[in-house]
Enzyme design. Structure first.
Site, short mmCIF file in Angstrom:
data_model
loop_
_atom_site.label_atom_id
_atom_site.label_comp_id
_atom_site.label_asym_id
_atom_site.label_seq_id
_atom_site.Cartn_x
_atom_site.Cartn_y
_atom_site.Cartn_z
CE LYS A 1 -4.38 -2.00 0.76
NZ LYS A 1 -5.28 -2.58 1.73
NE ARG B 1 -7.42 -8.61 0.12
CZ ARG B 1 -6.96 -8.04 -0.73
NH1 ARG B 1 -6.00 -7.12 -0.41
NH2 ARG B 1 -7.70 -8.04 -1.92
#
Ligand code: HH2
Length: 271
Positions: A216, A252
């Protein structure tokens, strides 16, 4: 599929990300062809992922939604190619979740936490699938414009507690449910790291916590690029290990081998 989610996914478990999309923020297009997606998913499972999360709609900042038909067209061939393997479906649409569980998906990962499609709760309740409820401030199109909280951790915790209760009221067993603070979904760099730093306030809700920090943009921004749209694998692994140490259960991730190896070492060192 009758065991509680905490027994099915012991700490730490890795969830591999398979985006069947042309436009995901870090791997858009890589797995848009169903054969490529199935091959990637199988490789992730071989590398030690406990489950693979198949998604047909990008939720990156700025993304527009896709139609039910288009999302089905993307994910169904992949789910068919993975029948018999541990699969999660990353969707907010009841129609996609229903088809996915028919094809063997055991977990429904809903980034809207049952606020997107009023029919989704019933699909989950009736199928007995596991459910991930994720926090998001705003919606993908605009969520990174100006995220604000008085206290991000207590607001995310209150939201997740409320959505957990709503899911249970809709007939979904609590022992099916895991919770996710939604790293990057309407949050600044500091909000994201504070959520990991104070993860104990989320594990206190009594459900397993999922963290998706992988690649991210906050990781790229932390390392000095204010315009970053992604983060490196090494930074992702660092954040995942820290989240595990603070109590996360499911990580994840896009880069499964690296995370499985790092988490195995972390687990041995911390046990
Ligand atoms: N992050 C993304 C998508 N789905 N689901 C959960 N539970 N937690 C997350 O942090 C999460 C999620 C975004 O990552 P990715 O799937 O790689 O990108 P895109 O939404 O652009 O397809």
């Amino acid at each position: 599929m009758n065991e509680p989610i905490e027994r099915r996914f012991p700490r730490p478990s890795v969830m591999g990300v398979v985006n069947v999309t042309p436009d995901s923020f870090s791997d858009g297009g890589v797995n848009f062809d169903p054969e490529d997606a199935v091959a990637s998913a199988r490789r992730m499972l071989d590398e030690g992922a406990a489950i693979v999360d198949v998604g047909g709609e990008s939720t990156r900042p700025g993304a527009e939604g896709v139609s039910l038909d288009e999302e089905l067209r993307r994910v169904v061939p992949v789910l068919e190619g993975l029948e018999g393997m541990p699969v999660s479906i990353d969707t907010s649409k009841a129609g996609v979740a229903a088809r996915a569980v028919e094809l063997g998906a055991e977990l429904v990962n809903d980034v809207t936490a049952l606020r997107g499609d009023p029919a989704l709760a019933e699909v989950v309740a009736e199928s007995g699938a596991y459910l991930c409820l994720m926090h998001m401030q705003g919606e993908p199109r605009t969520m990174q414009a100006d995220p604000r909280y008085d206290d991000v951790v207590s607001e995310v915790a209150a939201f997740l507690a409320e959505r957990l209760q709503a899911a249970v009221d809709a007939g979904i067993r609590e022992d099916r449910i895991c919770l996710d603070p939604g790293i990057g979904f309407g949050k600044t760099v500091e909000h994201n790291f504070e959520l990991v730093r104070r993860l104990d306030e989320l594990t206190a809700l009594g459900r397993p916590v999922v963290i998706g920090f992988s690649r991210k943009s906050s990781l790229g921004k932390l390392l000095g690029d204010p315009q970053a749209t992604t983060g490196s694998v090494a930074a992702s692994v660092g954040a995942a290990v820290a989240a595990y140490e603070r109590g996360a259960t499911i990580l994840r991730v896009h880069d499964v081998r690296e995370h499985v190896e790092a988490l195995a070492a972390a687990q041995a060192a911390l046990a």
